[in-house]
Design an enzyme around this catalytic site. Structure first.
Site, PDB file in Angstrom:
ATOM      1  N   GLY A  16      41.262 -34.117  -4.855  1.00  0.00           N
ATOM      2  CA  GLY A  16      41.227 -33.837  -3.414  1.00  0.00           C
ATOM      3  C   GLY A  16      41.052 -35.114  -2.614  1.00  0.00           C
ATOM      4  O   GLY A  16      41.774 -35.362  -1.636  1.00  0.00           O
ATOM      5  N   LYS A  17      40.099 -35.935  -3.037  1.00  0.00           N
ATOM      6  CA  LYS A  17      39.876 -37.224  -2.366  1.00  0.00           C
ATOM      7  C   LYS A  17      41.111 -38.106  -2.485  1.00  0.00           C
ATOM      8  O   LYS A  17      41.546 -38.722  -1.516  1.00  0.00           O
ATOM      9  CB  LYS A  17      38.755 -38.000  -3.078  1.00  0.00           C
ATOM     10  CG  LYS A  17      37.378 -37.608  -2.769  1.00  0.00           C
ATOM     11  CD  LYS A  17      36.492 -38.648  -3.470  1.00  0.00           C
ATOM     12  CE  LYS A  17      35.069 -38.272  -3.555  1.00  0.00           C
ATOM     13  NZ  LYS A  17      34.263 -39.287  -4.240  1.00  0.00           N
ATOM     14  N   ASP A  74      32.208 -42.519  -2.052  1.00  0.00           N
ATOM     15  CA  ASP A  74      31.164 -41.590  -2.463  1.00  0.00           C
ATOM     16  C   ASP A  74      30.844 -40.729  -1.258  1.00  0.00           C
ATOM     17  O   ASP A  74      30.632 -41.236  -0.156  1.00  0.00           O
ATOM     18  CB  ASP A  74      29.901 -42.301  -2.955  1.00  0.00           C
ATOM     19  CG  ASP A  74      29.064 -41.337  -3.792  1.00  0.00           C
ATOM     20  OD1 ASP A  74      29.521 -40.982  -4.903  1.00  0.00           O
ATOM     21  OD2 ASP A  74      27.982 -40.907  -3.346  1.00  0.00           O
ATOM     22  N   ASP A 160      34.892 -27.351   1.598  1.00  0.00           N
ATOM     23  CA  ASP A 160      35.650 -27.153   2.848  1.00  0.00           C
ATOM     24  C   ASP A 160      35.688 -25.704   3.358  1.00  0.00           C
ATOM     25  O   ASP A 160      35.511 -25.477   4.561  1.00  0.00           O
ATOM     26  CB  ASP A 160      37.083 -27.687   2.710  1.00  0.00           C
ATOM     27  CG  ASP A 160      37.152 -29.201   2.892  1.00  0.00           C
ATOM     28  OD1 ASP A 160      36.330 -29.748   3.645  1.00  0.00           O
ATOM     29  OD2 ASP A 160      38.018 -29.838   2.279  1.00  0.00           O
TER      30      ASP A 160
HETATM   31  P1  ITT Z   1      34.709 -39.648  -7.871  1.00  0.00           P
HETATM   32  O1  ITT Z   1      33.279 -40.097  -8.043  1.00  0.00           O
HETATM   33  O2  ITT Z   1      35.543 -39.853  -9.086  1.00  0.00           O
HETATM   34  O3  ITT Z   1      35.336 -40.210  -6.626  1.00  0.00           O
HETATM   35  P2  ITT Z   1      33.471 -37.058  -7.372  1.00  0.00           P
HETATM   36  O4  ITT Z   1      34.010 -35.693  -7.001  1.00  0.00           O
HETATM   37  O5  ITT Z   1      32.478 -37.112  -8.522  1.00  0.00           O
HETATM   38  O6  ITT Z   1      34.721 -38.038  -7.649  1.00  0.00           O
HETATM   39  P3  ITT Z   1      31.416 -37.754  -5.454  1.00  0.00           P
HETATM   40  O7  ITT Z   1      30.350 -38.020  -6.450  1.00  0.00           O
HETATM   41  O8  ITT Z   1      31.545 -38.661  -4.273  1.00  0.00           O
HETATM   42  O9  ITT Z   1      32.866 -37.728  -6.089  1.00  0.00           O
HETATM   43  O10 ITT Z   1      31.189 -36.261  -4.942  1.00  0.00           O
HETATM   44  C1  ITT Z   1      31.871 -35.787  -3.849  1.00  0.00           C
HETATM   45  C2  ITT Z   1      31.669 -34.269  -3.732  1.00  0.00           C
HETATM   46  O11 ITT Z   1      31.279 -33.949  -2.394  1.00  0.00           O
HETATM   47  C3  ITT Z   1      32.977 -33.545  -3.979  1.00  0.00           C
HETATM   48  O12 ITT Z   1      33.120 -33.213  -5.358  1.00  0.00           O
HETATM   49  C4  ITT Z   1      32.841 -32.319  -3.087  1.00  0.00           C
HETATM   50  O13 ITT Z   1      32.082 -31.338  -3.735  1.00  0.00           O
HETATM   51  C5  ITT Z   1      32.036 -32.869  -1.914  1.00  0.00           C
HETATM   52  N1  ITT Z   1      32.947 -33.378  -0.850  1.00  0.00           N
HETATM   53  C6  ITT Z   1      33.148 -34.684  -0.493  1.00  0.00           C
HETATM   54  N2  ITT Z   1      34.078 -34.780   0.467  1.00  0.00           N
HETATM   55  C7  ITT Z   1      34.483 -33.523   0.719  1.00  0.00           C
HETATM   56  C8  ITT Z   1      35.441 -32.966   1.578  1.00  0.00           C
HETATM   57  O14 ITT Z   1      36.211 -33.742   2.349  1.00  0.00           O
HETATM   58  N3  ITT Z   1      35.590 -31.649   1.587  1.00  0.00           N
HETATM   59  C9  ITT Z   1      34.848 -30.856   0.797  1.00  0.00           C
HETATM   60  N4  ITT Z   1      33.937 -31.288  -0.069  1.00  0.00           N
HETATM   61  C10 ITT Z   1      33.748 -32.620  -0.119  1.00  0.00           C
END
Ligand code: ITT
Length: 212
Positions: A16-17, A74, A160
């Site tokens: 998603g990111k 993050d 979201d």
């Molecule tokens: P990377 O570390 O590999 O980038 P991750 O999913 O583990 O991936 P994070 O530790 O930063 O990344 O956790 C981010 C979480 O926060 C993500 O899994 C979502 O649950 C939530 N999140 C972040 N941005 C969001 C968005 O735009 N919309 C919805 N949820 C979001």
């Protein structure tokens, strides 16, 4: 490592990111690479207490292991009635292998009985750009909202469908991608990062030319 070669790794394993960052960086004169474009790298442990700390750690870690300039994100959700949880634990709120559905179910359960006016929350995003151990750029962004019990919308990812923006009158999952990218925590952090990066590249080229 020379940034002027314009090759930057987007170090996220969250699809998603990655999708949102790729949408927002499309057409730039930089060669953006994803983790799937390079040899596999085991992910680092995200053990910092802040988004900025984890973003810096991820950017440095992937840059050292890939030899590339690296951008890391993050991010997460802070809910006031839960004292800021899930916060830096957003991705693994319901456990190490938790799905988005598991995390959302735990969130809604934790907020059972909490009235609408006390369901205020925000998404926060920290971004860091590293060159090996050096971390020349870091930015942040956030968007305010409120947690709703019933999911709405099919776009986006993570929390979201439960994140309602009062300002925009919809959840971030109901926003078309271009609107979410415009107003979101990630959109803000990335726009600041790209502006800083442009200035940084110009400065590097300037100092290189003056030393030739
Ligand atoms: P990377 O570390 O590999 O980038 P991750 O999913 O583990 O991936 P994070 O530790 O930063 O990344 O956790 C981010 C979480 O926060 C993500 O899994 C979502 O649950 C939530 N999140 C972040 N941005 C969001 C968005 O735009 N919309 C919805 N949820 C979001």
């Amino acid at each position: 490592m020379e940034i002027a070669r314009r090759k930057i790794l987007i170090a996220t394993s969250n699809p998603g990111k990655l999708r949102e960052i790729q949408q927002m960086t499309e057409g730039m004169s930089i060669d953006w690479l994803a983790l799937s474009d390079i040899e596999p790298i085991d992910p680092p442990v995200e053990d910092r207490q802040t988004f900025a700390g984890n973003a810096a750690k991820k950017a440095r870690y992937y840059s050292r292991h890939s030899g590339l300039w690296t951008l890391a994100d993050d991010s997460g959700l802070e809910v006031d009635a839960l004292d800021g949880a899930p916060g830096v634990h957003s991705a693994r709120y319901a456990g190490d292998d938790a799905s988005d559905a598991d995390n959302n179910a735990k969130l809604i359960k934790a907020l059972a009985g909490v009235p609408d006016q006390r369901r205020t929350a925000r998404f926060r995003c920290a971004m860091a750009l590293a060159n090996g151990r050096k971390m020349p750029l870091s930015t942040e962004g956030e968007i305010e909202g409120q947690i709703i019990d019933e999911p709405r919308g099919e776009n986006g990812f993570g929390y979201d469908p439960h994140f309602f923006s009062i300002e925009h009158g919809c959840t971030t999952a109901e926003m078309p991608a271009e609107i979410k990218n415009q107003v979101s925590h990630r959109g803000q952090a990335l726009r600041s990062m790209l502006e800083d990066l442009k200035r940084f590249i110009q400065f590097q080229e300037f100092t290189r030319r003056t030393h030739e």
